[in-house]
Design an enzyme around this catalytic site. Structure first.
Site, PDB file in Angstrom:
ATOM      1  N   HIS A  20     -39.517 -90.329-101.567  1.00 50.07           N
ATOM      2  CA  HIS A  20     -39.113 -89.072-102.232  1.00 50.07           C
ATOM      3  C   HIS A  20     -39.876 -88.907-103.551  1.00 50.07           C
ATOM      4  O   HIS A  20     -40.378 -87.829-103.868  1.00 50.07           O
ATOM      5  CB  HIS A  20     -37.613 -89.084-102.562  1.00 50.07           C
ATOM      6  CG  HIS A  20     -36.687 -89.070-101.392  1.00 50.07           C
ATOM      7  ND1 HIS A  20     -35.626 -89.934-101.274  1.00 50.07           N
ATOM      8  CD2 HIS A  20     -36.643 -88.274-100.282  1.00 50.07           C
ATOM      9  CE1 HIS A  20     -34.953 -89.674-100.161  1.00 50.07           C
ATOM     10  NE2 HIS A  20     -35.557 -88.678 -99.532  1.00 50.07           N
ATOM     11  N   LYS A  44     -22.385 -85.575 -93.734  1.00 56.68           N
ATOM     12  CA  LYS A  44     -23.263 -86.739 -93.524  1.00 56.68           C
ATOM     13  C   LYS A  44     -22.624 -88.040 -94.029  1.00 56.68           C
ATOM     14  O   LYS A  44     -23.257 -89.079 -93.977  1.00 56.68           O
ATOM     15  CB  LYS A  44     -24.600 -86.510 -94.254  1.00 56.68           C
ATOM     16  CG  LYS A  44     -25.559 -85.600 -93.495  1.00 56.68           C
ATOM     17  CD  LYS A  44     -26.967 -85.731 -94.041  1.00 56.68           C
ATOM     18  CE  LYS A  44     -27.999 -85.136 -93.108  1.00 56.68           C
ATOM     19  NZ  LYS A  44     -29.358 -85.298 -93.647  1.00 56.68           N
ATOM     20  N   ARG A  93     -43.072 -86.956 -92.653  1.00 62.53           N
ATOM     21  CA  ARG A  93     -43.471 -88.347 -92.429  1.00 62.53           C
ATOM     22  C   ARG A  93     -44.232 -88.510 -91.131  1.00 62.53           C
ATOM     23  O   ARG A  93     -45.276 -89.112 -91.077  1.00 62.53           O
ATOM     24  CB  ARG A  93     -42.225 -89.243 -92.402  1.00 62.53           C
ATOM     25  CG  ARG A  93     -41.651 -89.469 -93.756  1.00 62.53           C
ATOM     26  CD  ARG A  93     -40.253 -89.984 -93.670  1.00 62.53           C
ATOM     27  NE  ARG A  93     -39.351 -88.934 -93.193  1.00 62.53           N
ATOM     28  CZ  ARG A  93     -38.040 -89.002 -93.232  1.00 62.53           C
ATOM     29  NH1 ARG A  93     -37.458 -90.082 -93.692  1.00 62.53           N
ATOM     30  NH2 ARG A  93     -37.292 -88.005 -92.806  1.00 62.53           N
ATOM     31  N   SER A 131     -33.769 -92.720 -96.253  1.00 61.61           N
ATOM     32  CA  SER A 131     -32.556 -93.174 -96.949  1.00 61.61           C
ATOM     33  C   SER A 131     -31.657 -93.942 -95.981  1.00 61.61           C
ATOM     34  O   SER A 131     -31.021 -94.924 -96.360  1.00 61.61           O
ATOM     35  CB  SER A 131     -31.788 -91.984 -97.521  1.00 61.61           C
ATOM     36  OG  SER A 131     -32.557 -91.347 -98.512  1.00 61.61           O
TER      37      SER A 131
HETATM   38  P1  ADP Z   1     -32.367 -84.334 -95.649  1.00 65.54           P
HETATM   39  O1  ADP Z   1     -30.956 -84.738 -95.368  1.00 65.54           O
HETATM   40  O2  ADP Z   1     -32.536 -82.933 -96.095  1.00 65.54           O
HETATM   41  O3  ADP Z   1     -33.376 -84.719 -94.606  1.00 65.54           O
HETATM   42  P2  ADP Z   1     -33.462 -86.487 -97.195  1.00 65.54           P
HETATM   43  O4  ADP Z   1     -32.974 -86.977 -98.495  1.00 65.54           O
HETATM   44  O5  ADP Z   1     -33.385 -87.427 -96.052  1.00 65.54           O
HETATM   45  O6  ADP Z   1     -32.681 -85.161 -96.966  1.00 65.54           O
HETATM   46  O7  ADP Z   1     -34.958 -86.003 -97.340  1.00 65.54           O
HETATM   47  C1  ADP Z   1     -35.311 -84.996 -98.244  1.00 65.54           C
HETATM   48  C2  ADP Z   1     -36.748 -84.604 -97.996  1.00 65.54           C
HETATM   49  O8  ADP Z   1     -37.578 -85.723 -98.279  1.00 65.54           O
HETATM   50  C3  ADP Z   1     -37.074 -84.212 -96.554  1.00 65.54           C
HETATM   51  O9  ADP Z   1     -38.073 -83.208 -96.589  1.00 65.54           O
HETATM   52  C4  ADP Z   1     -37.655 -85.452 -95.964  1.00 65.54           C
HETATM   53  O10 ADP Z   1     -38.567 -85.167 -94.914  1.00 65.54           O
HETATM   54  C5  ADP Z   1     -38.398 -85.992 -97.170  1.00 65.54           C
HETATM   55  N1  ADP Z   1     -38.579 -87.434 -97.056  1.00 65.54           N
HETATM   56  C6  ADP Z   1     -37.656 -88.361 -96.746  1.00 65.54           C
HETATM   57  N2  ADP Z   1     -38.205 -89.589 -96.711  1.00 65.54           N
HETATM   58  C7  ADP Z   1     -39.518 -89.432 -97.018  1.00 65.54           C
HETATM   59  C8  ADP Z   1     -40.625 -90.324 -97.126  1.00 65.54           C
HETATM   60  N3  ADP Z   1     -40.519 -91.614 -96.885  1.00 65.54           N
HETATM   61  N4  ADP Z   1     -41.804 -89.806 -97.457  1.00 65.54           N
HETATM   62  C9  ADP Z   1     -41.919 -88.477 -97.670  1.00 65.54           C
HETATM   63  N5  ADP Z   1     -40.940 -87.581 -97.565  1.00 65.54           N
HETATM   64  C10 ADP Z   1     -39.749 -88.047 -97.249  1.00 65.54           C
END
Ligand code: ADP
Length: 169
Positions: A20, A44, A93, A131
């Site tokens: 992130h 969630k 990703r 996450s």
């Molecule tokens: P959501 O529940 O909206 O998917 P996340 O916190 O999992 O929320 O992810 C927020 C954003 O960050 C999403 O666009 C996701 O694709 C991106 N993201 C999550 N992990 C990574 C990573 N390892 N590298 C790049 N972007 C990521």
């Protein structure tokens, strides 16, 4: 509406990890302001409350000028309208992210045709990081050094301790 280019990076961030933060750093130079939007999605069943997630992200982005952290609930496009943002930032990703992200981008455009979604690719070493995996690996005792900020690891340790106390009672 001001001429400031304001982007929103929405997500659950439960918890924030280096993938992130990599996206935050990549898009900051392109916009005047970046708002990390923390979604209060209780469906969630997050480990951290919205307030905790906001606080954790604020600690990590404290040194980055032009970066703010806010929580929101409801429609992203409504939140964006409120703060005068026009661009949604999402991380991509792998191909597996694509279908969902594409649907969301088109739905958000339908809800507000002035809004564009922009995708960023993370550094390769973070491309498998999520996450969900962070939590799974941490609670099973795996080493997450280099993948998660130290302060976030400390918060996860507190949760683990609280769970142990809860189990013992
Ligand atoms: P959501 O529940 O909206 O998917 P996340 O916190 O999992 O929320 O992810 C927020 C954003 O960050 C999403 O666009 C996701 O694709 C991106 N993201 C999550 N992990 C990574 C990573 N390892 N590298 C790049 N972007 C990521």
């Amino acid at each position: 509406m001001s001429n400031k280019r304001i982007a929103v990076y929405p997500g659950s961030f439960d918890p924030i990890h280096n993938g992130h933060l990599d996206i935050v750093e990549r898009c900051l130079p392109i916009f005047d302001e970046l708002v990390v939007g923390v979604l209060g999605n209780e469906a969630k069943r997050p480990v951290f409350s919205v307030a905790e997630r906001v606080e954790m992200i604020r600690e990590e982005v404290a040194g980055l000028s032009g970066c703010k952290v806010e929580s929101f609930s409801g429609l992203l496009v409504d939140f964006m309208e409120e703060i005068g943002a026009r661009t949604i930032i999402r991380g991509l990703r792998a191909i597996s992210d694509f279908e969902y992200e594409f649907q969301m981008a088109l739905m958000n455009r339908r809800l507000n045709p002035d809004i564009e979604t922009v995708f960023f690719a993370p550094r390769e070493e973070y491309s498998y990081l999520s996450s969900r995996l962070v939590k799974e690996v941490y609670f099973l005792g795996g080493n997450l050094e280099g993948l998660v900020p130290g302060r976030v690891l400390a918060r996860l340790a507190e949760v683990k301790d609280e769970r142990k106390v809860g189990e013992a009672e």
